[in-house]
Design a protein around this motif. Structure first.
Motif, PDB file in Angstrom:
ATOM      1  N   THR A 165       0.840  -1.199   0.000  1.00  0.00           N
ATOM      2  CA  THR A 165       0.000   0.000   0.000  1.00  0.00           C
ATOM      3  C   THR A 165       0.877   1.251   0.000  1.00  0.00           C
ATOM      4  OG1 THR A 165      -1.721  -1.119   1.290  1.00  0.00           O
ATOM      5  CG2 THR A 165      -1.864   1.266   1.137  1.00  0.00           C
ATOM      6  N   THR A 166       0.552   2.175  -0.889  1.00  0.00           N
ATOM      7  CA  THR A 166       1.145   3.508  -0.884  1.00  0.00           C
ATOM      8  C   THR A 166      -0.004   4.501  -0.771  1.00  0.00           C
ATOM      9  OG1 THR A 166       3.047   2.854  -2.224  1.00  0.00           O
ATOM     10  CG2 THR A 166       2.454   5.192  -2.231  1.00  0.00           C
ATOM     11  N   TRP A 167       0.040   5.325   0.271  1.00  0.00           N
ATOM     12  CA  TRP A 167      -1.064   6.245   0.525  1.00  0.00           C
ATOM     13  C   TRP A 167      -0.813   7.590  -0.120  1.00  0.00           C
ATOM     14  CZ3 TRP A 167      -5.558   4.661   2.390  1.00  0.00           C
ATOM     15  CH2 TRP A 167      -5.591   3.453   3.106  1.00  0.00           C
ATOM     16  N   LEU A 168      -1.801   8.064  -0.850  1.00  0.00           N
ATOM     17  CA  LEU A 168      -1.779   9.395  -1.444  1.00  0.00           C
ATOM     18  C   LEU A 168      -2.872  10.234  -0.796  1.00  0.00           C
ATOM     19  CD1 LEU A 168      -1.483   8.502  -5.250  1.00  0.00           C
ATOM     20  CD2 LEU A 168       0.373   8.859  -3.615  1.00  0.00           C
ATOM     21  N   SER A 169      -2.660  11.533  -0.772  1.00  0.00           N
ATOM     22  CA  SER A 169      -3.679  12.426  -0.214  1.00  0.00           C
ATOM     23  C   SER A 169      -4.831  12.581  -1.197  1.00  0.00           C
ATOM     24  CB  SER A 169      -3.079  13.792   0.086  1.00  0.00           C
ATOM     25  OG  SER A 169      -2.742  14.465  -1.124  1.00  0.00           O
ATOM     26  N   VAL A 170      -5.971  13.040  -0.685  1.00  0.00           N
ATOM     27  CA  VAL A 170      -7.114  13.324  -1.559  1.00  0.00           C
ATOM     28  C   VAL A 170      -6.733  14.357  -2.603  1.00  0.00           C
ATOM     29  CG1 VAL A 170      -9.403  14.384  -1.621  1.00  0.00           C
ATOM     30  CG2 VAL A 170      -8.879  12.659   0.117  1.00  0.00           C
ATOM     31  N   ALA A 171      -5.989  15.374  -2.199  1.00  0.00           N
ATOM     32  CA  ALA A 171      -5.583  16.426  -3.137  1.00  0.00           C
ATOM     33  C   ALA A 171      -4.742  15.842  -4.272  1.00  0.00           C
ATOM     34  CB  ALA A 171      -4.811  17.516  -2.403  1.00  0.00           C
ATOM     35  N   ASP A 172      -3.784  14.968  -3.940  1.00  0.00           N
ATOM     36  CA  ASP A 172      -2.957  14.352  -4.981  1.00  0.00           C
ATOM     37  C   ASP A 172      -3.805  13.479  -5.899  1.00  0.00           C
ATOM     38  OD1 ASP A 172      -0.612  15.532  -4.121  1.00  0.00           O
ATOM     39  OD2 ASP A 172      -0.032  13.844  -2.843  1.00  0.00           O
ATOM     40  N   GLY A 173      -4.742  12.726  -5.323  1.00  0.00           N
ATOM     41  CA  GLY A 173      -5.603  11.882  -6.138  1.00  0.00           C
ATOM     42  C   GLY A 173      -6.429  12.691  -7.118  1.00  0.00           C
ATOM     43  N   LEU A 174      -6.971  13.808  -6.668  1.00  0.00           N
ATOM     44  CA  LEU A 174      -7.792  14.643  -7.549  1.00  0.00           C
ATOM     45  C   LEU A 174      -6.943  15.352  -8.590  1.00  0.00           C
ATOM     46  CD1 LEU A 174     -10.379  16.089  -5.003  1.00  0.00           C
ATOM     47  CD2 LEU A 174     -10.635  14.171  -6.592  1.00  0.00           C
ATOM     48  N   THR A 175      -5.705  15.677  -8.259  1.00  0.00           N
ATOM     49  CA  THR A 175      -4.808  16.262  -9.256  1.00  0.00           C
ATOM     50  C   THR A 175      -4.496  15.238 -10.344  1.00  0.00           C
ATOM     51  OG1 THR A 175      -3.800  17.757  -7.654  1.00  0.00           O
ATOM     52  CG2 THR A 175      -2.551  17.326  -9.659  1.00  0.00           C
ATOM     53  N   ILE A 176      -4.275  13.991  -9.944  1.00  0.00           N
ATOM     54  CA  ILE A 176      -4.055  12.925 -10.928  1.00  0.00           C
ATOM     55  C   ILE A 176      -5.250  12.817 -11.864  1.00  0.00           C
ATOM     56  CG2 ILE A 176      -3.900  10.413 -11.182  1.00  0.00           C
ATOM     57  CD1 ILE A 176      -2.191  10.427  -8.607  1.00  0.00           C
ATOM     58  N   VAL A 177      -6.450  12.861 -11.306  1.00  0.00           N
ATOM     59  CA  VAL A 177      -7.668  12.803 -12.130  1.00  0.00           C
ATOM     60  C   VAL A 177      -7.706  13.961 -13.117  1.00  0.00           C
ATOM     61  CG1 VAL A 177     -10.192  13.060 -12.054  1.00  0.00           C
ATOM     62  CG2 VAL A 177      -9.037  11.521 -10.448  1.00  0.00           C
ATOM     63  N   ALA A 178      -7.424  15.171 -12.654  1.00  0.00           N
ATOM     64  CA  ALA A 178      -7.486  16.352 -13.519  1.00  0.00           C
ATOM     65  C   ALA A 178      -6.423  16.295 -14.616  1.00  0.00           C
ATOM     66  CB  ALA A 178      -7.321  17.614 -12.681  1.00  0.00           C
ATOM     67  N   VAL A 179      -5.213  15.866 -14.256  1.00  0.00           N
ATOM     68  CA  VAL A 179      -4.142  15.766 -15.252  1.00  0.00           C
ATOM     69  C   VAL A 179      -4.499  14.739 -16.315  1.00  0.00           C
ATOM     70  CG1 VAL A 179      -1.753  14.998 -15.609  1.00  0.00           C
ATOM     71  CG2 VAL A 179      -2.284  16.565 -13.746  1.00  0.00           C
ATOM     72  N   LEU A 180      -4.994  13.579 -15.899  1.00  0.00           N
ATOM     73  CA  LEU A 180      -5.362  12.545 -16.856  1.00  0.00           C
ATOM     74  C   LEU A 180      -6.522  12.991 -17.740  1.00  0.00           C
ATOM     75  CD1 LEU A 180      -5.048   9.310 -14.671  1.00  0.00           C
ATOM     76  CD2 LEU A 180      -3.497  10.103 -16.466  1.00  0.00           C
ATOM     77  N   ARG A 181      -7.441  13.765 -17.167  1.00  0.00           N
ATOM     78  CA  ARG A 181      -8.562  14.264 -17.975  1.00  0.00           C
ATOM     79  C   ARG A 181      -8.053  15.136 -19.116  1.00  0.00           C
ATOM     80  NH1 ARG A 181     -11.409  15.493 -21.236  1.00  0.00           N
ATOM     81  NH2 ARG A 181     -13.620  16.070 -21.210  1.00  0.00           N
ATOM     82  N   GLU A 182      -7.086  15.982 -18.834  1.00  0.00           N
ATOM     83  CA  GLU A 182      -6.536  16.860 -19.878  1.00  0.00           C
ATOM     84  C   GLU A 182      -5.737  16.066 -20.909  1.00  0.00           C
ATOM     85  OE1 GLU A 182      -4.936  20.800 -18.925  1.00  0.00           O
ATOM     86  OE2 GLU A 182      -5.340  20.345 -16.816  1.00  0.00           O
ATOM     87  N   THR A 183      -4.911  15.152 -20.467  1.00  0.00           N
ATOM     88  CA  THR A 183      -4.029  14.450 -21.402  1.00  0.00           C
ATOM     89  C   THR A 183      -4.769  13.414 -22.235  1.00  0.00           C
ATOM     90  OG1 THR A 183      -3.411  12.879 -19.651  1.00  0.00           O
ATOM     91  CG2 THR A 183      -1.989  14.804 -19.970  1.00  0.00           C
ATOM     92  N   ILE A 184      -5.681  12.651 -21.611  1.00  0.00           N
ATOM     93  CA  ILE A 184      -6.416  11.643 -22.372  1.00  0.00           C
ATOM     94  C   ILE A 184      -7.321  12.303 -23.396  1.00  0.00           C
ATOM     95  CG2 ILE A 184      -8.197   9.854 -22.200  1.00  0.00           C
ATOM     96  CD1 ILE A 184      -6.968   8.988 -19.581  1.00  0.00           C
ATOM     97  N   ALA A 185      -7.975  13.393 -23.013  1.00  0.00           N
ATOM     98  CA  ALA A 185      -8.821  14.114 -23.967  1.00  0.00           C
ATOM     99  C   ALA A 185      -7.991  14.668 -25.113  1.00  0.00           C
ATOM    100  CB  ALA A 185      -9.560  15.236 -23.251  1.00  0.00           C
ATOM    101  N   GLY A 186      -6.771  15.111 -24.793  1.00  0.00           N
ATOM    102  CA  GLY A 186      -5.895  15.655 -25.827  1.00  0.00           C
ATOM    103  C   GLY A 186      -5.475  14.615 -26.844  1.00  0.00           C
ATOM    104  N   ARG A 187      -5.410  13.348 -26.424  1.00  0.00           N
ATOM    105  CA  ARG A 187      -5.045  12.274 -27.353  1.00  0.00           C
ATOM    106  C   ARG A 187      -6.236  11.794 -28.166  1.00  0.00           C
ATOM    107  NH1 ARG A 187      -2.107  10.401 -22.736  1.00  0.00           N
ATOM    108  NH2 ARG A 187      -3.583   8.704 -22.377  1.00  0.00           N
ATOM    109  N   GLY A 188      -7.437  12.222 -27.779  1.00  0.00           N
ATOM    110  CA  GLY A 188      -8.633  11.866 -28.525  1.00  0.00           C
ATOM    111  C   GLY A 188      -9.002  10.404 -28.441  1.00  0.00           C
ATOM    112  N   SER A 189      -8.671   9.751 -27.313  1.00  0.00           N
ATOM    113  CA  SER A 189      -8.997   8.337 -27.144  1.00  0.00           C
ATOM    114  C   SER A 189      -9.466   8.087 -25.723  1.00  0.00           C
ATOM    115  CB  SER A 189      -7.761   7.471 -27.446  1.00  0.00           C
ATOM    116  OG  SER A 189      -6.709   7.794 -26.555  1.00  0.00           O
ATOM    117  N   GLY A 190      -9.908   6.875 -25.462  1.00  0.00           N
ATOM    118  CA  GLY A 190     -10.319   6.511 -24.118  1.00  0.00           C
ATOM    119  C   GLY A 190     -11.660   7.084 -23.721  1.00  0.00           C
ATOM    120  N   GLU A 191     -12.705   6.801 -24.507  1.00  0.00           N
ATOM    121  CA  GLU A 191     -14.026   7.374 -24.228  1.00  0.00           C
ATOM    122  C   GLU A 191     -14.553   6.964 -22.855  1.00  0.00           C
ATOM    123  OE1 GLU A 191     -16.808   6.595 -27.296  1.00  0.00           O
ATOM    124  OE2 GLU A 191     -15.657   7.609 -28.862  1.00  0.00           O
TER     125      GLU A 191
END
Length: 326
Positions: free
Chosen positions: A225-251
């Motif tokens: 187990t590696t624990w991440l904070s809620v803030a880090d988890g939500l930042t990961i979500v936001a970063v992935l939302r921008e990058t995956i959308a930019g690649r135009g894949s992963g509906e």
């Protein structure tokens, strides 16, 4: 061609039936199928309890929906209902290892009708193995019938969606986000797949350089187990939302990321005026906010929060070689 003169078709999809309407539909199905097959309702109930793994009266709403699906299937293909021998039960497919093994399922059976997984919402065709997890304790809600991936493999062989669901339900319950080394590998690979990740708006607001170091350490040391904070988890979500959308894949991933960001923002701003004096500001508030969403998302339709299981301290990670997930 069915042997029955009368088919059983509920007025609404089993996935939308609740409460007394669901109980009434189960009884209507039993009566209709028994009459059409020329057998007693008692025999239909006994076979139904065997297929679902529990009686409709003792089960919860997820089990009653499965009972409705089974009755619908019998109205089309009555052979298994009328056969002398009961159909064989599926064999457990639990992966090897300790840390990545999920708790033993409560029940397994075959999907008898088209359905969706109660955690990832993937479609499950008839004939696939599905199952229920044990009833959770405390404030967690029971998950519905799960697909094979969510029932057995989501910790040992995680997809990005599995990790995103883990982030969401940890945030839902208000805890830190615990990832095992396999899940860390999925997050790291997803972030590093796009060289522009560090140029996203979310990264510039809350850089993830330190988080990436922790993810690499978890993978190298095969941490349970590696624990991440809620803030880090939500930042990961936001970063992935921008990058995956930019690649135009992963509906599917984009829809899930959008739903996470939508609900987290709703929990922050309370647009539906959920009363704090009635629901507080914690889990009950977040549940009620999901209930009031005017248009369901893939997450609000399933509810929660769900207990997605953490590894016990000191557990050995040995389900799969790390080079298989990197």
């Amino acid at each position: 061609m069915t042997l029955f003169d009368v088919g059983f078709r509920p007025q609404a999809s089993p996935d939308t039936l609740r409460g007394t309407a669901l109980i009434r539909t189960v009884q209507e199905g039993i009566t209709t199928v028994a009459s059409a097959a020329g057998i007693s309702e008692t025999r239909v109930r006994e076979r139904l309890a065997y297929m679902v793994g529990i009686t409709a009266e003792a089960g919860d709403e997820h089990d009653r929906r499965q009972a409705v699906r089974q009755l619908m299937a019998w109205s089309l293909e009555p052979a298994s209902l009328l056969a002398r021998k009961k159909p064989r039960k599926p064999v457990s497919q639990r992966p090897k290892g300790v840390a990545c093994r999920l708790p033993r399922h409560a029940r397994v059976t075959w999907a008898c009708h088209q359905m969706v997984c109660g955690l990832c919402a993937d479609p499950v065709p008839p004939g696939e193995l599905v199952g229920r997890m044990p009833t959770p304790a405390f404030y967690y809600q029971p998950m519905g019938w799960l697909c094979t991936q969510c029932l057995y493999l989501r910790r040992a062989q995680p997809r990005l969606r599995d990790v995103l669901l883990r982030i969401f339900h940890h945030v839902f319950v208000g805890s830190g986000i615990g990832l095992n080394c396999y899940e860390c590998a999925v997050v790291l690979r997803s972030i590093e797949a796009d060289l522009a990740a560090s140029n996203t708006v979310a990264w510039k607001i809350d850089p993830l350089d330190g988080v990436l170091i922790r993810l690499r350490t978890s993978i190298r040391e095969e941490k349970h187990t590696t624990w991440l904070s809620v803030a880090d988890g939500l930042t990961i979500v936001a970063v992935l939302r921008e990058t995956i959308a930019g690649r135009g894949s992963g509906e599917q991933e984009i829809a899930l990321l959008d739903a996470i960001m939508q609900h987290v923002e709703e929990w922050r701003t309370n647009p539906y005026r959920v009363e704090a004096r009635r629901f507080g500001t914690g889990i009950r508030y977040r549940q009620e906010t999901l209930n009031r969403v005017p248009r369901d998302t893939v997450l609000s339709a399933l509810g929660g929060p769900f207990d997605l299981h953490q590894c016990e301290p000191g557990s050995e990670v040995s389900s799969a070689p790390m080079d298989q997930v990197m």
